[in-house]
Design an enzyme around this catalytic site. Structure first.
Site, PDB file in Angstrom:
ATOM      1  N   GLU A 121       6.110   6.261   9.905  1.00 32.37           N
ATOM      2  CA  GLU A 121       6.263   7.159   8.888  1.00 32.37           C
ATOM      3  C   GLU A 121       6.665   8.556   9.365  1.00 32.37           C
ATOM      4  O   GLU A 121       7.262   9.210   8.591  1.00 32.37           O
ATOM      5  CB  GLU A 121       4.943   7.152   8.141  1.00 32.37           C
ATOM      6  CG  GLU A 121       4.560   5.968   7.460  1.00 32.37           C
ATOM      7  CD  GLU A 121       3.640   5.915   6.212  1.00 32.37           C
ATOM      8  OE1 GLU A 121       3.319   6.702   5.988  1.00 32.37           O
ATOM      9  OE2 GLU A 121       3.507   4.869   5.572  1.00 32.37           O
ATOM     10  N   CYS A 138       1.892  -6.532   1.355  1.00 26.94           N
ATOM     11  CA  CYS A 138       1.203  -5.887   2.406  1.00 26.94           C
ATOM     12  C   CYS A 138       0.352  -6.903   3.114  1.00 26.94           C
ATOM     13  O   CYS A 138      -0.352  -7.602   2.391  1.00 26.94           O
ATOM     14  CB  CYS A 138       0.113  -4.919   1.538  1.00 26.94           C
ATOM     15  SG  CYS A 138      -1.209  -4.016   2.661  1.00 26.94           S
ATOM     16  N   SER A 157       0.785  -1.141  -0.117  1.00 27.37           N
ATOM     17  CA  SER A 157       0.121  -0.031  -0.005  1.00 27.37           C
ATOM     18  C   SER A 157       0.939   1.421   0.043  1.00 27.37           C
ATOM     19  O   SER A 157       0.333   2.387  -0.348  1.00 27.37           O
ATOM     20  CB  SER A 157      -0.877   0.109   1.172  1.00 27.37           C
ATOM     21  OG  SER A 157      -0.084  -0.094   2.499  1.00 27.37           O
ATOM     22  N   HIS A 190       5.071  -2.243   8.454  1.00 26.69           N
ATOM     23  CA  HIS A 190       5.755  -1.129   8.964  1.00 26.69           C
ATOM     24  C   HIS A 190       6.229  -1.652  10.373  1.00 26.69           C
ATOM     25  O   HIS A 190       7.451  -1.093  11.145  1.00 26.69           O
ATOM     26  CB  HIS A 190       4.860  -0.223   9.628  1.00 26.69           C
ATOM     27  CG  HIS A 190       4.357   0.736   8.377  1.00 26.69           C
ATOM     28  ND1 HIS A 190       3.847   0.311   7.341  1.00 26.69           N
ATOM     29  CD2 HIS A 190       4.688   2.007   8.131  1.00 26.69           C
ATOM     30  CE1 HIS A 190       3.485   1.150   6.431  1.00 26.69           C
ATOM     31  NE2 HIS A 190       3.936   2.320   6.865  1.00 26.69           N
TER      32      HIS A 190
HETATM   33  N1  DGL Z   1       0.947  -2.234   4.273  1.00 30.52           N
HETATM   34  C1  DGL Z   1      -0.069  -2.357   5.490  1.00 30.52           C
HETATM   35  C2  DGL Z   1      -0.174  -3.836   5.869  1.00 30.52           C
HETATM   36  O1  DGL Z   1       1.180  -4.503   6.170  1.00 30.52           O
HETATM   37  C3  DGL Z   1       0.019  -1.262   6.388  1.00 30.52           C
HETATM   38  C4  DGL Z   1      -0.092   0.125   5.966  1.00 30.52           C
HETATM   39  C5  DGL Z   1      -1.663   0.239   5.503  1.00 30.52           C
HETATM   40  O2  DGL Z   1      -2.618   0.220   6.259  1.00 30.52           O
HETATM   41  O3  DGL Z   1      -1.869   0.382   4.330  1.00 30.52           O
HETATM   42  O4  DGL Z   1      -0.956  -4.177   6.529  1.00 30.52           O
END
Ligand code: DGL
Length: 268
Positions: A152, A73, A11, A186
């Site tokens: 972030e 993600c 994402s 993250h």
């Molecule tokens: N990349 C998303 C995850 O691993 C976290 C950031 C988002 O909520 O898009 O779930």
């Protein structure tokens, strides 16, 4: 034969934790990374929206010539893996199964904590995958939405992050977990703080590491010689992406382009 890259999507920037591990494990491969920075976050979005975005992202990577797609993600992986596998002609890997396998291999008391976005936790993808591997496992889940913003913001070791982590993780610690799955792109960046909060009796499982290892089953032999190229695409905010990316990857981002996803990439 034309050298085809590994495709990774997320994402936004978080999936670079997965990129980093895959780059380390496959130094000769070209990698194309797509971060959907125009539509991040996926965590609070509905399942149907995440399915739609995931398919568009995957089709874009196929357009770039990807031979395999890794869904970095966790939110996408938790709802869209089968959906993409049914619709695409190349292999697709997600992070849920590899992370769950590592959790099961790690736990001694069969009490496992899982943290992730609201979407990942709501999907129950981790408890289902873990319980399918270890029937007697007890899985305790906790959404930790603030962690994404803290990362972030660059507050990886900030006192505020420690306070927030303590608040989120206390209910899991009360369940006597001995393993904690970092079920969001993250969270590996917060490993230091998280380990301090949970103490040395709890092992952190990083699904980024797990998926890089799993990729060896799909690409067992070195596919090419020479140093692999890194190509990054985002759907918005290149500058912000480049700044966070160079912090996560500890290198400058050279090949970064902005794309606007167009209809033809997601038509069958
Ligand atoms: N990349 C998303 C995850 O691993 C976290 C950031 C988002 O909520 O898009 O779930």
């Amino acid at each position: 034969m034309k050298k085809q890259p590994i495709g990774i999507f997320d994402s936004g920037v978080g999936g670079l934790t997965v990129f980093k591990e895959i780059r380390r494990a496959f130094p000769h491969e070209d990698i194309v990374y797509f971060g959907d920075t125009a539509r991040v976050p996926y965590g609070p979005k509905s399942k149907s929206t995440v399915l739609e975005y995931s398919l568009q992202n995957a089709r874009f990577l196929m357009h770039c010539g990807a031979k395999i797609i890794v869904i970095a993600c966790n939110t996408s992986s938790s709802v869209a893996l089968e959906y993409l596998r049914e619709r695409l002609t190349i292999p697709v890997l997600g992070v849920i199964r590899p992370g769950s396998e590592d959790a099961v291999a790690t736990t001694r008391n069969q009490r496992i904590g899982v943290i992730g976005t609201e979407g990942t936790i709501r999907s129950k993808a981790y408890p289902q995958a873990i319980e399918a591997l270890l029937l007697q496992a007890k899985v305790y889940s906790q959404p930790c939405p603030l962690f994404v913003s803290l990362v972030e913001e660059g507050w990886d070791e900030h006192p505020v992050t420690r306070v927030v982590a303590t608040e989120y993780l206390q209910p899991l610690l009360e369940q006597d977990i001995d393993t904690l799955v970092l079920g969001c792109t993250h969270y590996p960046i917060l490993k230091k703080v998280l380990q301090k909060v949970v103490g040395s009796g709890v092992t952190l499982v990083d699904s980024a590491l797990a998926v890089a290892r799993q990729l060896h089953n799909e690409l067992p032999m070195p596919q090419s010689d020479g140093v692999g190229k890194d190509i990054f695409y985002v759907s918005d905010n290149e500058d912000k992406f480049a700044a966070i990316a160079s912090r996560i990857l500890e290198q400058d981002i050279t090949s970064l382009h902005r794309v606007i996803l167009c209809e033809s990439w997601f038509l069958a």
